[in-house]
Structure formats: structure tokens, C-alpha cells
Motif scaffolding. Sequence first.
Motif, PDB file in Angstrom:
ATOM      1  N   LEU A   1       4.047  11.171  12.487  1.00 54.27           N
ATOM      2  CA  LEU A   1       4.920  10.734  11.401  1.00 54.27           C
ATOM      3  C   LEU A   1       4.906  11.718  10.249  1.00 54.27           C
ATOM      4  O   LEU A   1       5.864  11.787   9.471  1.00 54.27           O
ATOM      5  N   ALA A   2       3.827  12.495  10.138  1.00 53.10           N
ATOM      6  CA  ALA A   2       3.766  13.494   9.068  1.00 53.10           C
ATOM      7  C   ALA A   2       4.923  14.479   9.211  1.00 53.10           C
ATOM      8  O   ALA A   2       5.431  15.005   8.225  1.00 53.10           O
TER       9      ALA A   2
ATOM     10  N   SER B   1       0.865  -1.174   0.000  1.00 52.89           N
ATOM     11  CA  SER B   1       0.000   0.000   0.000  1.00 52.89           C
ATOM     12  C   SER B   1       0.904   1.228   0.000  1.00 52.89           C
ATOM     13  O   SER B   1       2.015   1.171   0.485  1.00 52.89           O
ATOM     14  N   GLY B   2       0.431   2.341  -0.519  1.00 53.46           N
ATOM     15  CA  GLY B   2       1.208   3.565  -0.472  1.00 53.46           C
ATOM     16  C   GLY B   2       2.250   3.638  -1.573  1.00 53.46           C
ATOM     17  O   GLY B   2       2.339   2.756  -2.436  1.00 53.46           O
TER      18      GLY B   2
ATOM     19  N   VAL C   1       0.785   8.902   6.278  1.00 53.16           N
ATOM     20  CA  VAL C   1       0.131   7.650   6.672  1.00 53.16           C
ATOM     21  C   VAL C   1      -1.356   7.726   6.355  1.00 53.16           C
ATOM     22  O   VAL C   1      -2.052   8.638   6.793  1.00 53.16           O
ATOM     23  N   HIS C   2      -1.840   6.765   5.552  1.00 49.91           N
ATOM     24  CA  HIS C   2      -3.280   6.644   5.326  1.00 49.91           C
ATOM     25  C   HIS C   2      -3.812   5.688   6.383  1.00 49.91           C
ATOM     26  O   HIS C   2      -3.296   4.580   6.532  1.00 49.91           O
TER      27      HIS C   2
ATOM     28  N   VAL D   1       2.230   5.367   3.173  1.00 52.07           N
ATOM     29  CA  VAL D   1       1.929   3.980   3.527  1.00 52.07           C
ATOM     30  C   VAL D   1       0.582   3.934   4.257  1.00 52.07           C
ATOM     31  O   VAL D   1       0.135   4.947   4.801  1.00 52.07           O
ATOM     32  N   THR D   2      -0.061   2.768   4.234  1.00 55.99           N
ATOM     33  CA  THR D   2      -1.326   2.606   4.958  1.00 55.99           C
ATOM     34  C   THR D   2      -1.085   1.949   6.312  1.00 55.99           C
ATOM     35  O   THR D   2      -0.334   0.988   6.414  1.00 55.99           O
TER      36      THR D   2
END
Lengths: 538, 325
Positions: free
Chosen positions: A408-409, A306-307, A415-416, A385-386
Motif C-alpha cells: 500500500l505504500a 487512527s492515522g 500503514v502503521h 492509517v493503522t
Amino acid sequence: MPKSTARCFIHRPARLKRRFAAIASVAALLMTVSPGGAETLKWARSLDVQTLDPHAYNENVTFAFNRQMYEGLVERSDDGKLIGVLATEWRMLPDHPDVWEFKLRRNVTFHDGAPFKADDAAFSIQRAMAPTSNVRTYLAAAAVEEAIAKDDYTVQVKTKGPSPLLPENLASIFIMNRAWAEKNDSVVPQDFKGGKENYAARHENGTGAYRLVSRESDRRSELEAYDKYWGIGQFPIDIDRIIYTPIQSAATRVSALISGEVNFLQDVPPQDISRLEQNESLRVVRGPEIRTVFLGVNTSANTLASGEAKGNPFADKRVRHAMNMSIDRLAIKSAIMRGESVPLGTIISPIADGYTEELGKFPKLNIDQAKQLMAEAGYPNGFSVTLNCPNDGMVNDERICQAVVAMLAKIGVTVHLDVQPSAVVWPLVLNRKTDFYLMTWGSYDSQLIFDNLVHSRGAWAAANYKNPEIDAKIELLRSEADPQRRKTIIAEIWKTVQDECFYLPIHAQVLARATQKKIHVTPNVGNQISVKTIKVDK
Amino acid sequence: MTGFFLRRLLSVLPVMLMTAFLSFAAFHFIGDPLQNMVGPEATAQDRARLAAELGFDRPFYIQFFRFISSALHGDFGISTRVGRPVLDLILERLPATLELAILSFIFAMIAGVALGVVTALRPRSILSGFSLTVSLIAVSLPNFLIGIGLIYVFAVKLGWLPSFGRGDTVKIGWWTTGLLTKTGWQAIILPAISLATYQLTLILRLVRTEMLEVMHSDHIRFARARGLPDRLIYFSYALKNTMIPVVTVAGLQLGSIIAFAVVTETVFQWPGVGLLFINSIRFSDVPIMAAYLLIVSIIFVTINMVVDCVYYLLDPRLRTGGVVR
């Protein structure tokens, strides 16, 4: 953890009898001059018990209820120590390190009056190894081969090679009566998937301090004190009746406590703790639970499922460390957990064997250094990433994930969030179909953590950390009986786990229980209250 | 009449099939029911064997076909959470939900019609103003808040009624009823009121509007001119004419009361099918979820049909005019 169930319906006596019961109870009231008086524990939790068959289902809520009726050879005390119950002493035979011998307690009877003998213990251990048993994993972990009754009060458990953790694992195996099981067609544990219910799923015959009076699944279960319990005099047993009710809605559960319809509340919602504490007729008791909450990353995939990222950023140790030092654990504690957590730098609980203060230390929040590490690893602009996050698996799980997204941003990791019930998330972890996930684990010793979370073939090791040397050490540990050497190996493995940083620890949970003022409940690290130890003010 | 009924029945079939397909398809991809059954330590072989036993390894359309054909025989499979036949579980829980739904329906009907008439005939009275305002608030609040509010007032503050559960029940055959015991009645009051609020408001406002309209119609004016007593005019001539749309709406609402009791049941820990459904979602118990939706849609469709037939009987124009195609 995954769960399944058995539903049981036992109907209470006919209404006609109620009038007589009322007359009788008035008469009893008039005659009662005993100083204690009858005390009923009206106990509410969020979930119901799944089955009364002690070996059919391995789940904490079920176990915590059944332990009022059933007992093991050994059990865990409130602070997590191993104590003798139906066994008074045990040892590994000096000349046969693959045999454990247990000396049994005398003058113990089952609820149907039958005396407890070594044959019952051997039978129960064998029963727990049947294919339909859900607790056989404990016996498999200890490499149990068979259990034999040597004489009426001695039972021997034979293992494949020395098995240092056998007694620990036996704490999860309850003892049943062989004759009762044979008479009632319950020689093997209840089979969930076959859609079968056995007698033992709706009835019980343990040796514990309480016996079953009635049970209606999802509604209420009633227990009464067993008048021939061996521990009378040793335990307070101030409670002589237990009425257990599951109440799912948190607001209703708390209301029921305040209105006095229940007097003991487990699973107190964290947002209500301070309000309940201010209520003068209530008492709130807090204590640590032997359970930690952490994030896991898939280190072995070639690319993220993902991502978007170049390759798999989680394969780079520097990225993992950068993420670890950008998680603000103190903020999570104060803003989300309202102080009810212990921030940690490791995935082993401070109460468990093998924990050290050194392990518990967590890195200082350092965004600059984290950014630098990200750049060194080739991700100056981060990646996306998810995060697979459960919303009913632990206290405030969804909100913890939301906080992690924001933290984390700051180092460029987008991050989703994918929030779903744990029934959806745990299978992703078990099948290793996730890049990034929030997880929880609780066990009393390091070895079980290594077996399940660190070994490359561990059932829950979705971090996919592959290191043949570590795998070999974990396997060595399974039959290493010398305590000093065990300690050394455990410390070595933990050192690697910390260096490699494939789990990002967050905290250990703190649990709260609320009761009416006169009821005193001791916190239990396994979240399994033992009602016989509850004290009530007279 | 028979032709009318048969045509309605035929049009229902595709609806049912579609519902069955949607619910089965949606739940098919949720979670991993195998995981609940085999436990974390199971090997890949254990899982494969169980999947084969339960038919989870077959293509989707075959699984769906099997689901439909066994459902037609009243077999909805075995719950993956509880390990018992789904139909048994639903039948065990249905009495609780039906008693709650029907009681709140009756309450909503009686109170709704009565207050509707009052607000139409005496718009300036205190009772009218009060019930209109309260009904406006009730309809805009989410159902669970009303439930929690009722618990707070009547269970926590006043201590009059229990906050959860169903009280004592009596077993009559396979049916368990709480309506024969005192604690059963005490327990049903709050959830029934909470479930009834929305319907009550709806019926109140509908009766009010219809009543106001009917009061201005010719036959009422003629009746007045003839000097008939008010009571006869209001309750015999006016109310009867307002009831046709009310019956339609109320009938449809009974279906949604049963279907949406889920929220009320969760708030009050009411041991009905709604609570069973919520638990099943949590444990991704596909057979129960699919069966629940199917059964609820059957209830909906049945009520719909009954309403249509009642309507057909009530309104002579439907039988004589060109309305019946």
C-alpha cells in the motif's frame, strides 16, 4: 474466533496396576494372531480441547476432538457435503414448510449401552438452546422453536417460518443421551462464566466410534474404539486407540513427529512442510480449508480514528478499489505462504455454496491505475492509517500484514502496523473500533457470511457497510425456501459486495497434516479430521 | 534476629503492593475477557449484564481494591478462560513447575560448584577449558534455542529421551509428582538441563572467581605453611569461604528459575504454571495473569528474605559488627 475453556482432570489407574497390565499385555501379545493388530493414533495439535460438554463451547479445536465421541443427526463430510449420521433421511414437510422431519438410524447405542431414540435427539436440540449453550447461535440462525419426538425413530424440528438451512445448522449439534444427562446433573450445558463444571465437561456418553478412557487437560486425552459402534463395517476404523496431546511450540511439535513420539500432526507450520516432505518415513497431506483471509475497512466513520486523512478515505469506493488492485496476491502466495494458499478476489471460500469462478477472480496488480483512482478520490498524496493485525489467528497473519504495508505504500497509503494476539484484535472488530483490520472467516454457505459480515447489523461487520436494500435482501434470504430464487438473491448480494469492495480479499488457506507413512488421513475442509475414516497400511 | 526479620518483612509490603498494582493495571487494559465468555453473537445487553455480574463496570480503583482484599483471603477470582477458581488452577500446575525448578536448581548447584572448583584449581586441564568455553556459549544462547537443540539431539537424532510432556505422574494428596516413575524421570531430564544452563554457568563462574581469590588469602597460605593436606584446604577452608556470595546469588537464582520457567515450559510442553500463564495471555485471562505475577513476586520476596536470613546466620560479622542497623 474467541475461545474459553473447561479444565478436566481424570487420573489414570493406579501405578500398582501397571505390573499386572504389563503381564496381561505380554500375554495378549502372545495370543494375538489377528492380522490387523493394534494401532494407536498419537495425535498432536497446537491447542487442547476446552470441554467435553458438546454444547458448552463453539470452537473448532474442541469440536474436532469431540466429534470422535459424539455424533450429530447430520454432519459434514471431508469435502464439506452434508451427510446423514444419526439421521438417515430428512425433509421439510410439504404442507408445513416450518417443520423439518428427520428419520433416525436404528440399532445405535450410546457408550453406556443405552439405545438411541428420538427422545434423545429432541432433548439434545432443546439442550443446545439453553442460555448457557454456546452453540445455540446455530439454532437461532435457523429460527428453531422446538424439537419433538414423534415416535421412537422420528424427530420433528419446528421453526419460525420456513428455514431452508436447518439441516446445515444441525451439523453442529451433537446428540446426547437424556437419561445419562439427567442422572449426572448435566441437563443444561456447562456454564463457563459461573465458574461451574458439570459432569459432562469431564465425561462423555456419545454414540461415536470412540469412547473416552482418560483425560488430563493440557496434557493428554485417551480414547479407545467403541466395540458396539453402529458403523463398524462401514468405516475402516483402523485406529483402535487415540492419544491426543497438545504441543504449543511448533518446533517441539515437529520434533515429536520426527522422533516418532507422535504419528499424526495437525497444524503443521508452513515453514516445515517441505522439510517433512523430504523425510522418507513421513507423509504430508495437503488440502484446502474452508477459510478465507481478508482485510476490512470501516466505510461509515466520519473520520479515521487512527492515522491522518481528510475525512474518511475508506468511505470512497475509488480508494477501496485502488487498494484492492495494489495488493499483490501472487507475491503473498509465493513469498509468504510458500505456495500453500489460493489467491482470491472474494471473501467466500471456493468450497462453499455460492462461490463462482467469476467471484474468485482478483484484479490485476495495477499501481498506475490505483494511483489515478486515489487522485480522483482526492488523495493524490495518500493518507495514513493503522492496521489492526492478529498474530495467532491464521497462518502467517503477521507476515501478510507486513507485506500489505509495503504494497500500500506504493500508492501513498502509509500503514502503521498494530500487531496483537487475536484475543485483542477480534474484540476491536466485534465492537467496531477499528479502521482497518485483517480478518478470517470460514463457513459452508453464503448466507452465514451475509448475516455476519455484510448485513449492517452483522456481528462481525466492522466494515460498517450500510445499504438498506442489501439488508432487506439478506433478511429475505433467511426464510426463502425456493432454491432457484435463493440462488438469484445470493448472486445479487455478491455482486453488490464485489462492486462496493469494502472487503479486500487475500486468499483461501491450504492446510497440511503430517503422519507416519503408513497412516492415511484424508484432508478435511473444516479442519475436523474424522479418525474412524483414517486408513492404516497393514 | 527477630528485629532484623521484622524490618525485612515491613520493607516487603510496599513492594508487594506495587507489584500487585502494576500487574493488575497492565492486564486490566489488555484484550476483552468478556468477549471470551459471551461469544460473538451476544447482544449489548448480554455483555452489560455479565460485566455487571463480574464487576467489570466498576471504577478501576474499586476493582483493584477488591482484587487486593480477596487476594488476601486467598481468592484470586475465577479464570475467565476456564471458568474455575484461579488458585485451584495454579495449585494444580505448581507441582510440575516446582519439581522442574528444584531439580534444575540442584543440578546447577552441584555441577556449578564442582566445575567451579575444578576450573579454579586446575585451570589448565582439558575439563576446565571445555567447561569454560561451553558455559560461555550456553550463557550467550537464548534459552529456547538450547531447549530446541537438546530436543534435536536427544529426542530426534538419538531417540533417547522424550521431546515433550511430563511422563507418567503419581498423585500424593493434591501434589502430582513425576519423580516416582521412569517415564517421569526421562521427561524431566531435558527441560531441567535446559533450565539449568544459565544458572550453572553463573555459579561456575562465581565459584571460580571467589575460589581464586580465597586461594590467595592469608589463612590459606598459613594453612599451607602448616602442611595441611590439599583436600582439607580446598574443600574445608577455601570452599566454605567462597560459599557466602554463592548462596546469595543461588538463592536469588532459584526465584528466577521458577519465574522464567515459562520459556522452557513452552518449548517442552511442560504442564506447569508457566504454560498456564502463556495460555492466559493468549486468551487475555486477566485473573490468572495477575495472580501468577503476584504469586511469583511472593516467591521472589520470600526467597530473598530467606537468603538474607541465611546470610545473617552464615556470616558472624553481620551479627557483631555495625552492619546491622
